[in-house]
Design a protein around this motif. Structure first.
Motif, PDB file in Angstrom:
ATOM      1  N   PRO A 127       0.810  -1.176   0.062  1.00  0.00           N
ATOM      2  CA  PRO A 127      -0.048   0.063   0.073  1.00  0.00           C
ATOM      3  C   PRO A 127       0.795   1.285  -0.143  1.00  0.00           C
ATOM      4  CG  PRO A 127      -0.155  -0.913   2.355  1.00  0.00           C
ATOM      5  CD  PRO A 127       0.889  -1.947   1.401  1.00  0.00           C
ATOM      6  N   LEU A 128       2.050   0.879  -0.066  1.00  0.00           N
ATOM      7  CA  LEU A 128       3.163   2.282   0.203  1.00  0.00           C
ATOM      8  C   LEU A 128       3.778   2.908  -1.122  1.00  0.00           C
ATOM      9  CD1 LEU A 128       4.991   1.100   3.531  1.00  0.00           C
ATOM     10  CD2 LEU A 128       2.922   2.669   3.387  1.00  0.00           C
ATOM     11  N   LEU A 129       3.313   2.030  -2.241  1.00  0.00           N
ATOM     12  CA  LEU A 129       3.952   2.520  -3.582  1.00  0.00           C
ATOM     13  C   LEU A 129       3.378   3.568  -3.939  1.00  0.00           C
ATOM     14  CD1 LEU A 129       3.953  -1.104  -5.268  1.00  0.00           C
ATOM     15  CD2 LEU A 129       5.975  -0.120  -4.380  1.00  0.00           C
ATOM     16  N   LYS A 130       4.022   4.257  -4.811  1.00  0.00           N
ATOM     17  CA  LYS A 130       3.391   5.428  -5.528  1.00  0.00           C
ATOM     18  C   LYS A 130       2.153   5.405  -6.166  1.00  0.00           C
ATOM     19  CE  LYS A 130       5.513   6.482  -9.253  1.00  0.00           C
ATOM     20  NZ  LYS A 130       6.503   6.615 -10.325  1.00  0.00           N
ATOM     21  N   VAL A 131       1.869   4.274  -6.613  1.00  0.00           N
ATOM     22  CA  VAL A 131       0.574   3.607  -6.937  1.00  0.00           C
ATOM     23  C   VAL A 131       0.373   2.400  -6.240  1.00  0.00           C
ATOM     24  CG1 VAL A 131      -1.078   2.858  -8.606  1.00  0.00           C
ATOM     25  CG2 VAL A 131       0.654   4.651  -9.376  1.00  0.00           C
ATOM     26  N   PRO A 132      -0.478   2.154  -5.120  1.00  0.00           N
ATOM     27  CA  PRO A 132      -0.389   1.172  -4.282  1.00  0.00           C
ATOM     28  C   PRO A 132      -1.010  -0.264  -5.307  1.00  0.00           C
ATOM     29  CG  PRO A 132      -1.830   2.955  -3.481  1.00  0.00           C
ATOM     30  CD  PRO A 132      -1.243   3.275  -4.736  1.00  0.00           C
ATOM     31  N   LEU A 133      -0.371  -1.216  -4.777  1.00  0.00           N
ATOM     32  CA  LEU A 133      -0.533  -2.671  -5.445  1.00  0.00           C
ATOM     33  C   LEU A 133      -1.567  -3.375  -4.989  1.00  0.00           C
ATOM     34  CD1 LEU A 133       1.028  -4.896  -7.140  1.00  0.00           C
ATOM     35  CD2 LEU A 133       2.094  -5.753  -5.042  1.00  0.00           C
ATOM     36  N   THR A 134      -2.358  -3.666  -6.147  1.00  0.00           N
ATOM     37  CA  THR A 134      -3.405  -4.694  -5.942  1.00  0.00           C
ATOM     38  C   THR A 134      -3.017  -6.072  -5.400  1.00  0.00           C
ATOM     39  OG1 THR A 134      -5.225  -3.579  -7.105  1.00  0.00           O
ATOM     40  CG2 THR A 134      -5.472  -5.815  -6.875  1.00  0.00           C
ATOM     41  N   THR A 135      -3.392  -6.578  -4.528  1.00  0.00           N
ATOM     42  CA  THR A 135      -2.790  -7.728  -3.898  1.00  0.00           C
ATOM     43  C   THR A 135      -3.896  -8.867  -3.346  1.00  0.00           C
ATOM     44  OG1 THR A 135      -0.872  -8.992  -2.863  1.00  0.00           O
ATOM     45  CG2 THR A 135      -2.020  -6.988  -1.875  1.00  0.00           C
ATOM     46  N   VAL A 136      -3.492  -9.969  -3.129  1.00  0.00           N
ATOM     47  CA  VAL A 136      -4.238 -11.260  -2.351  1.00  0.00           C
ATOM     48  C   VAL A 136      -3.614 -10.904  -0.731  1.00  0.00           C
ATOM     49  CG1 VAL A 136      -4.979 -13.414  -2.043  1.00  0.00           C
ATOM     50  CG2 VAL A 136      -4.638 -12.519  -4.019  1.00  0.00           C
ATOM     51  N   HIS A 137      -4.598 -10.645  -0.135  1.00  0.00           N
ATOM     52  CA  HIS A 137      -4.118 -10.674   1.438  1.00  0.00           C
ATOM     53  C   HIS A 137      -4.228 -11.792   2.101  1.00  0.00           C
ATOM     54  CE1 HIS A 137      -3.443  -8.820   5.605  1.00  0.00           C
ATOM     55  NE2 HIS A 137      -4.386  -9.597   5.918  1.00  0.00           N
ATOM     56  N   GLN A 138      -3.130 -12.398   2.787  1.00  0.00           N
ATOM     57  CA  GLN A 138      -3.129 -13.631   3.480  1.00  0.00           C
ATOM     58  C   GLN A 138      -3.235 -13.235   5.117  1.00  0.00           C
ATOM     59  OE1 GLN A 138       0.437 -14.997   1.671  1.00  0.00           O
ATOM     60  NE2 GLN A 138      -0.597 -16.890   0.990  1.00  0.00           N
ATOM     61  N   PHE A 139      -3.863 -13.830   5.837  1.00  0.00           N
ATOM     62  CA  PHE A 139      -4.105 -13.702   7.425  1.00  0.00           C
ATOM     63  C   PHE A 139      -3.034 -14.382   7.909  1.00  0.00           C
ATOM     64  CE2 PHE A 139      -8.181 -12.386   5.423  1.00  0.00           C
ATOM     65  CZ  PHE A 139      -8.213 -11.102   6.147  1.00  0.00           C
ATOM     66  N   VAL A 143      -3.114 -17.894  10.389  1.00  0.00           N
ATOM     67  CA  VAL A 143      -2.556 -19.165  10.000  1.00  0.00           C
ATOM     68  C   VAL A 143      -1.525 -19.705  11.106  1.00  0.00           C
ATOM     69  CG1 VAL A 143      -0.807 -20.307   8.414  1.00  0.00           C
ATOM     70  CG2 VAL A 143      -2.804 -18.629   7.606  1.00  0.00           C
ATOM     71  N   GLY A 144      -0.755 -18.875  11.674  1.00  0.00           N
ATOM     72  CA  GLY A 144       0.426 -19.123  12.593  1.00  0.00           C
ATOM     73  C   GLY A 144      -0.435 -19.645  13.951  1.00  0.00           C
ATOM     74  N   LYS A 145      -1.455 -18.886  14.242  1.00  0.00           N
ATOM     75  CA  LYS A 145      -2.028 -19.134  15.520  1.00  0.00           C
ATOM     76  C   LYS A 145      -2.734 -20.331  15.552  1.00  0.00           C
ATOM     77  CE  LYS A 145      -5.645 -16.963  18.399  1.00  0.00           C
ATOM     78  NZ  LYS A 145      -6.735 -15.825  18.462  1.00  0.00           N
ATOM     79  N   ARG A 146      -3.710 -20.455  14.315  1.00  0.00           N
ATOM     80  CA  ARG A 146      -4.223 -21.927  14.353  1.00  0.00           C
ATOM     81  C   ARG A 146      -3.111 -23.120  14.046  1.00  0.00           C
ATOM     82  NH1 ARG A 146      -9.291 -21.203  10.148  1.00  0.00           N
ATOM     83  NH2 ARG A 146      -9.572 -23.172  10.727  1.00  0.00           N
ATOM     84  N   ALA A 147      -2.025 -22.856  13.386  1.00  0.00           N
ATOM     85  CA  ALA A 147      -1.042 -24.006  13.456  1.00  0.00           C
ATOM     86  C   ALA A 147      -0.414 -24.307  14.738  1.00  0.00           C
ATOM     87  CB  ALA A 147       0.008 -23.610  12.400  1.00  0.00           C
ATOM     88  N   ALA A 148      -0.225 -23.359  15.624  1.00  0.00           N
ATOM     89  CA  ALA A 148       0.380 -23.524  17.129  1.00  0.00           C
ATOM     90  C   ALA A 148      -0.689 -24.286  17.759  1.00  0.00           C
ATOM     91  CB  ALA A 148       0.666 -22.118  17.560  1.00  0.00           C
ATOM     92  N   LYS A 149      -2.044 -23.744  17.529  1.00  0.00           N
ATOM     93  CA  LYS A 149      -3.098 -24.549  18.627  1.00  0.00           C
ATOM     94  C   LYS A 149      -2.889 -26.071  18.196  1.00  0.00           C
ATOM     95  CE  LYS A 149      -7.954 -24.136  19.618  1.00  0.00           C
ATOM     96  NZ  LYS A 149      -9.149 -23.655  19.098  1.00  0.00           N
ATOM     97  N   LYS A 150      -3.136 -26.236  16.792  1.00  0.00           N
ATOM     98  CA  LYS A 150      -3.291 -27.522  16.333  1.00  0.00           C
ATOM     99  C   LYS A 150      -1.822 -28.432  16.835  1.00  0.00           C
ATOM    100  CE  LYS A 150      -5.195 -31.163  14.202  1.00  0.00           C
ATOM    101  NZ  LYS A 150      -6.476 -31.602  14.846  1.00  0.00           N
ATOM    102  N   LEU A 151      -0.787 -27.958  16.707  1.00  0.00           N
ATOM    103  CA  LEU A 151       0.548 -28.414  17.332  1.00  0.00           C
ATOM    104  C   LEU A 151       0.426 -28.805  18.659  1.00  0.00           C
ATOM    105  CD1 LEU A 151       3.280 -29.375  16.762  1.00  0.00           C
ATOM    106  CD2 LEU A 151       4.134 -27.125  17.254  1.00  0.00           C
ATOM    107  N   LEU A 152      -0.273 -27.797  19.604  1.00  0.00           N
ATOM    108  CA  LEU A 152      -0.371 -28.071  21.059  1.00  0.00           C
ATOM    109  C   LEU A 152      -1.131 -29.146  21.294  1.00  0.00           C
ATOM    110  CD1 LEU A 152      -0.336 -24.632  22.536  1.00  0.00           C
ATOM    111  CD2 LEU A 152       1.570 -26.324  22.697  1.00  0.00           C
TER     112      LEU A 152
END
Length: 179
Positions: A127-139, A143-152
């Motif tokens: 979002p900081l580019l001169k013209v901001p980049l359209t993209t796919v946002h990954q949460f 992902v990390g939180k759910r993976a850690a929960k599953k690992l535990l």
């Protein structure tokens, strides 16, 4: 634990096709021997086929995941005769998109007037580019939180079943695609 790379890639490609009318969409892909590269390529291809657009090999550049790869890949596209240039590019990730942007600008073209571009991952710089980049946002935090929960759970109970959990993504529509 993953995101649905194929579906997300299809969605971002379809945005360029349906919303902006691009019929000449290139893909700067990651190595297809790696699942992310393969799935994102398949999503790109799915979108083209769903809209009865040709899958043009000259517009598919398997380049890698780094900015330098995007720069080199875009230069390959720019080396095509001008009447064979794509009008939109879907990059396998945002760093590849950043490299492509550099090549486009160095060649004297305008974004999004001459080329629309979309990435994947929602890099902090997008979002900081001169013209901001359209993209796919990954949460990624989710992902990390759910993976850690599953690992535990697995550590505490060895009979815990394994499962494939897909975390949703979200399109971040910004100006580099022409919006």
């Amino acid at each position: 634990m993953s995101v649905n790379d194929r579906d997300s890639s299809r969605q971002i490609t379809e945005h360029l096709i349906k919303v902006h009318g691009h019929a000449r969409v290139a893909h700067l892909s990651g190595p297809r021997a790696i699942s992310i590269g393969k799935k994102r390529f398949e999503g790109y291809k799915d979108a083209l086929q769903a809209h009865h657009l040709p899958v043009e090999e000259k517009w598919i550049i398997e380049c890698g995941f780094r900015e330098e790869a995007g720069y080199k890949g875009m230069n390959k596209l720019l080396s095509l005769p001008k009447n064979e240039h794509p009008t939109a590019i879907v990059a396998v990730n945002d760093p590849v998109a950043f490299g492509a942007i550099k090549a486009i600008e160095e060649a004297g073209y305008s974004i999004p007037d001459d080329f629309a571009i979309a990435g994947f991952t929602d890099d902090i710089r997008a979002p900081l580019l001169k013209v901001p980049l359209t993209t796919v946002h990954q949460f990624t935090y989710d992902v990390g939180k759910r993976a850690a929960k599953k690992l535990l759970q697995v550590i505490n109970d060895s009979s815990e079943a394994t499962e494939n959990i897909e975390v949703l993504t979200e399109l971040k529509i910004r100006n580099l695609c022409g919006c």
